[in-house]
Design an enzyme around this catalytic site. Structure first.
Site, PDB file in Angstrom:
ATOM      1  N   CYS A  16       0.865  -1.047   0.065  1.00  0.00           N
ATOM      2  CA  CYS A  16      -0.013   0.006   0.023  1.00  0.00           C
ATOM      3  C   CYS A  16       0.797   1.137   0.029  1.00  0.00           C
ATOM      4  CB  CYS A  16      -0.973   0.113   1.194  1.00  0.00           C
ATOM      5  SG  CYS A  16      -2.090  -1.570   1.394  1.00  0.00           S
ATOM      6  N   GLY A  42      -0.953   0.464  -4.974  1.00  0.00           N
ATOM      7  CA  GLY A  42      -2.064  -0.174  -4.528  1.00  0.00           C
ATOM      8  C   GLY A  42      -2.921   0.555  -5.643  1.00  0.00           C
ATOM      9  N   ASN A 117       0.658   1.295   5.938  1.00  0.00           N
ATOM     10  CA  ASN A 117       1.260   0.264   4.758  1.00  0.00           C
ATOM     11  C   ASN A 117       2.184  -0.691   5.784  1.00  0.00           C
ATOM     12  OD1 ASN A 117       4.309   0.740   3.096  1.00  0.00           O
ATOM     13  ND2 ASN A 117       2.670  -0.830   2.785  1.00  0.00           N
ATOM     14  N   GLY A 118       1.630  -1.919   5.573  1.00  0.00           N
ATOM     15  CA  GLY A 118       2.235  -3.069   5.946  1.00  0.00           C
ATOM     16  C   GLY A 118       1.248  -4.219   6.442  1.00  0.00           C
ATOM     17  N   TYR A 258      11.498  -4.068  -6.970  1.00  0.00           N
ATOM     18  CA  TYR A 258      10.471  -4.076  -7.995  1.00  0.00           C
ATOM     19  C   TYR A 258       9.471  -2.861  -7.545  1.00  0.00           C
ATOM     20  CZ  TYR A 258       5.953  -5.123  -9.524  1.00  0.00           C
ATOM     21  OH  TYR A 258       4.528  -5.238 -10.284  1.00  0.00           O
TER      22      TYR A 258
END
Length: 486
Positions: A16, A42, A117-118, A258
């Site tokens: 995210c 996301g 985020n996580g 990436y």
């Protein structure tokens, strides 16, 4: 029926993205622009919450930022000088509007909005305990656990309640929290998930990646340290807290491979430059005689440039990508689904025919994309197809906010490199070594004790406990034992 593009179901999903700004006149508009820059992290949903000094305002929607937050009436409905936003790819909880962030709750101390985020690796256990104590959950997201831990904490101040909550959770998180008192940004003690701080005039900005600062015209200030909490009050005072003491950082190594955009700066390094260095190291470790080096677009491009420069083999665009195909399209049958592959990627036949080519990609997950790409090259008349991967084999699942398949579905878990080569029908297949990856990142090699990065998807060396995962394993073992007893 709508289904995911065949080239999208064989990538590690990008977790995210979070973005927050405090003390500015156009907070929600700035957040919307920042989220545009983080859209690659996301694509399922997006949300923004603003604070106007008296109350909070929230708009959340399924889909991309564009179309949901590019209308004046939406931004006008999000007034205030502070705002935070979130783009989501779900790793925990179903895909539905109730899980779209920022999540918001009215606590005893006032409003509380959070963007995360996580992934919290003990969320299931904590959730069960909280429900037994009377908590009522409105979503299936692991993020809501944090809200309930803050709400039920016995500490007096909101900051102490928040720190108390963080000390009970395991896993990875970068958080932006908004309260009537100001904004809080923090990272987990290992810094697995990224978070950076910037400045736009007198405003303080937080984001998952520096590219979001470029888009809104902000200056990059610094990276939020692992385990650090940065508080920005409504008066503009900035305070740093380190409730976890000294920590041993283990940021996610796949951000460099990436996840992050190549024009971002991660851990002080240019992502683009690192990916070129990875490609060069890949060429040193795994040379091959060929006519062209060809990237699998778009993620393989920087590594392919590095490979070509190191090997003195010309870099060419042998696969042309359409940028006008979204993540979904109608596929009424298997035959049309197969043809649909070429809607997104098509071989440059005039270049490839009769040539020996080296294909460069960032990773192999299930292997289905690599199989289709190699097949496409064969059909275009390539004499030889050699595959080179700019990361080690992905053998393990991630439990820190990256949506990886179950381990049994990972091609590198099921097959050795020879078997993988046969599966994708390549003339040769090779990966960069784990030490080579670290070398490209400026390290001599991977440290045997306390490695410099979280590389669990390659090594299985998870830097934290995995309570929920361990509970599932124990449960499965008990069920199997019960079946044997019966």
């Amino acid at each position: 029926m709508f289904t995911t593009n065949p080239f999208d179901d064989d990538k590690l999903r990008e977790e995210c993205g979070v973005f927050g700004v405090s003390r500015t006149e156009t907070a929600s508009a700035i957040v919307a622009l920042g989220l545009h820059a983080l859209q690659h992290r996301g694509q399922e949903a997006a949300g923004i919450t603003s604070w106007d000094g008296h109350e909070f305002h929230t708009h959340r929607a399924m889909g991309h930022v564009a179309g949901n937050f590019d209308r004046d009436e939406v931004i006008r409905a999000l007034p205030g000088g502070s705002a935070c936003g979130h783009v989501r790819y779900s790793t925990t909880g179903e895909t539905s509007l109730r899980n779209v962030q920022p999540l918001y709750a009215e606590l005893n101390s006032g409003g509380f909005a959070i963007a995360h985020n996580g992934n919290i690796s003990n969320a299931m256990k904590l959730r069960r305990e909280l429900i037994r104590r009377g908590s009522i959950f409105q979503s299936t997201s692991d993020t809501e656990v944090i809200i309930h831990l803050v709400a039920t904490s016995s500490y007096r101040t909101l900051l102490d309640k928040f720190i108390d909550a963080l000390k009970q959770i395991e896993g990875a998180y970068s958080l932006i929290v908004m309260t009537p008192e100001g904004m809080i940004a923090c990272r987990d003690p290992l810094g697995i998930r990224p978070l950076v701080m910037g400045q736009l005039g007198d405003s303080t900005i937080f984001a998952s990646e520096t590219v979001a600062f470029d888009v809104v015209g902000a200056d990059y200030v610094r990276t939020i340290d692992p385990g650090e909490l940065v508080i920005v009050t409504n008066e503009g005072e900035i305070r740093s807290h380190r409730p976890f003491g000294e920590t041993n950082a283990r940021p996610c190594i796949f951000e460099h491979v990436y996840f992050s955009r190549p024009d971002s700066i991660v851990d002080g390094s240019s992502v683009y430059s690192v990916r070129k260095a990875i490609g060069a190291q890949l060429a040193i470790e795994n040379p091959v005689e060929a006519d062209y080096v060809i990237p699998v677009p778009d993620s393989g491009v920087p590594a392919a440039i590095g490979y070509a420069q190191e090997s003195n083999i010309p870099f060419e665009l042998g696969i042309i990508r359409s940028h006008y195909i979204g993540r979904t399209f109608i596929q009424p049958g298997d035959k049309v689904r197969h043809l649909g592959v070429k809607l997104k990627h098509n071989a440059n036949r005039a270049l490839i025919e009769g040539k020996r080519i080296v294909l460069i990609d960032d990773s192999i997950v299930r292997g289905t994309t690599s199989l289709k790409i190699v097949q496409m090259m064969r059909e275009a008349g390539a004499a030889e197809v050699h595959m080179r991967i700019a990361s080690p084999p992905t053998k393990h699942s991630c439990f820190y906010g990256v949506d990886t398949p179950e381990r049994t579905k990972l091609l590198a878990h099921k097959l050795d490199i020879g078997g993988m080569q046969d599966f994708i029908h390549a003339d040769s297949l090779a990966f960069i070594s784990i030490d080579g990856l670290y070398k490209a990142l400026g390290e001599a090699k991977r440290a045997d004790i306390r490695p410099q990065y979280c590389d669990a998807c390659f090594t299985g060396d998870y830097p934290t406990t995995l309570t929920d995962q361990d509970d599932v394993v124990v449960k499965n073992q008990l069920e199997l034992l019960a079946e044997r007893v019966v």
